[in-house]
Design a protein around this motif. Structure first.
Motif, PDB file in Angstrom:
ATOM      1  N   CYS A 121       0.799  -1.225   0.000  1.00 23.25           N
ATOM      2  CA  CYS A 121       0.000   0.000   0.000  1.00 23.25           C
ATOM      3  C   CYS A 121       0.834   1.278   0.000  1.00 23.25           C
ATOM      4  O   CYS A 121       0.335   2.328  -0.410  1.00 23.25           O
ATOM      5  N   THR A 128       1.574   3.769   1.968  1.00 21.43           N
ATOM      6  CA  THR A 128       1.383   4.725   3.070  1.00 21.43           C
ATOM      7  C   THR A 128       0.329   4.204   4.034  1.00 21.43           C
ATOM      8  O   THR A 128      -0.528   3.394   3.653  1.00 21.43           O
ATOM      9  N   PRO A 129       0.350   4.676   5.281  1.00 23.54           N
ATOM     10  CA  PRO A 129      -0.679   4.263   6.236  1.00 23.54           C
ATOM     11  C   PRO A 129      -2.091   4.636   5.789  1.00 23.54           C
ATOM     12  O   PRO A 129      -3.046   3.895   6.044  1.00 23.54           O
ATOM     13  N   PHE A 175      -3.100   2.150   3.162  1.00 21.13           N
ATOM     14  CA  PHE A 175      -3.294   0.866   3.849  1.00 21.13           C
ATOM     15  C   PHE A 175      -4.655   0.833   4.534  1.00 21.13           C
ATOM     16  O   PHE A 175      -5.383  -0.166   4.414  1.00 21.13           O
ATOM     17  N   SER A 231      -7.269  -1.895   3.415  1.00 18.41           N
ATOM     18  CA  SER A 231      -7.607  -2.885   4.430  1.00 18.41           C
ATOM     19  C   SER A 231      -9.109  -2.880   4.725  1.00 18.41           C
ATOM     20  O   SER A 231      -9.724  -3.937   4.854  1.00 18.41           O
ATOM     21  N   PRO A 248      -0.015  -3.531   9.326  1.00 21.54           N
ATOM     22  CA  PRO A 248       0.065  -2.071   9.281  1.00 21.54           C
ATOM     23  C   PRO A 248       1.483  -1.521   9.404  1.00 21.54           C
ATOM     24  O   PRO A 248       1.781  -0.457   8.853  1.00 21.54           O
ATOM     25  N   ASN A 274       2.481  -1.675   5.904  1.00 18.13           N
ATOM     26  CA  ASN A 274       1.475  -1.180   4.950  1.00 18.13           C
ATOM     27  C   ASN A 274       1.195  -2.213   3.865  1.00 18.13           C
ATOM     28  O   ASN A 274       1.150  -1.908   2.674  1.00 18.13           O
TER      29      ASN A 274
END
Length: 99
Positions: A27, A29-30, A33, A37, A62, A65
């Motif tokens: 992904c 980046t958070p 993600f 997710s 996480p 990511n």
């Protein structure tokens, strides 16, 4: 909505032995993600791969990511019915998902 492949840097699939595949969604980046997710339901993935949802192993990571799915191969690797010896084409199925 956006296609998964347009949101993330990479969707990759590969063998996880002769009986299993793994599909990794990197992904980047958070924020991406969290979106991926939350938007990739395991039941929807199972339907796309025509497999029982109970057979899918899902790993949300996480810290990296990454969202990862492991699932049974539709055909045992190397048999006459196996059309993708390395499992690489299965990423496209997930990559086309709208998120």
């Amino acid at each position: 909505m956006s296609r998964l492949v347009d949101l993330v840097p990479k969707v990759r699939s590969k063998n996880a032995g002769p009986f299993w595949l793994t599909v990794d969604v990197f992904c980047g980046t958070p924020e991406v993600f969290a979106r991926v997710s939350g938007g990739l339901q395991t039941a929807r993935v199972a339907k796309a791969f025509q497999t029982d949802p109970a057979m899918i192993k899902r790993f949300d990571m996480p810290d990296l990511n990454v969202v990862k799915f492991s699932l049974p191969r539709p055909e045992i690797q190397g048999t006459v019915f196996d059309r993708d010896m390395h499992g690489a084409s299965f990423a496209q199925i997930l990559g086309d998902f709208d998120i």
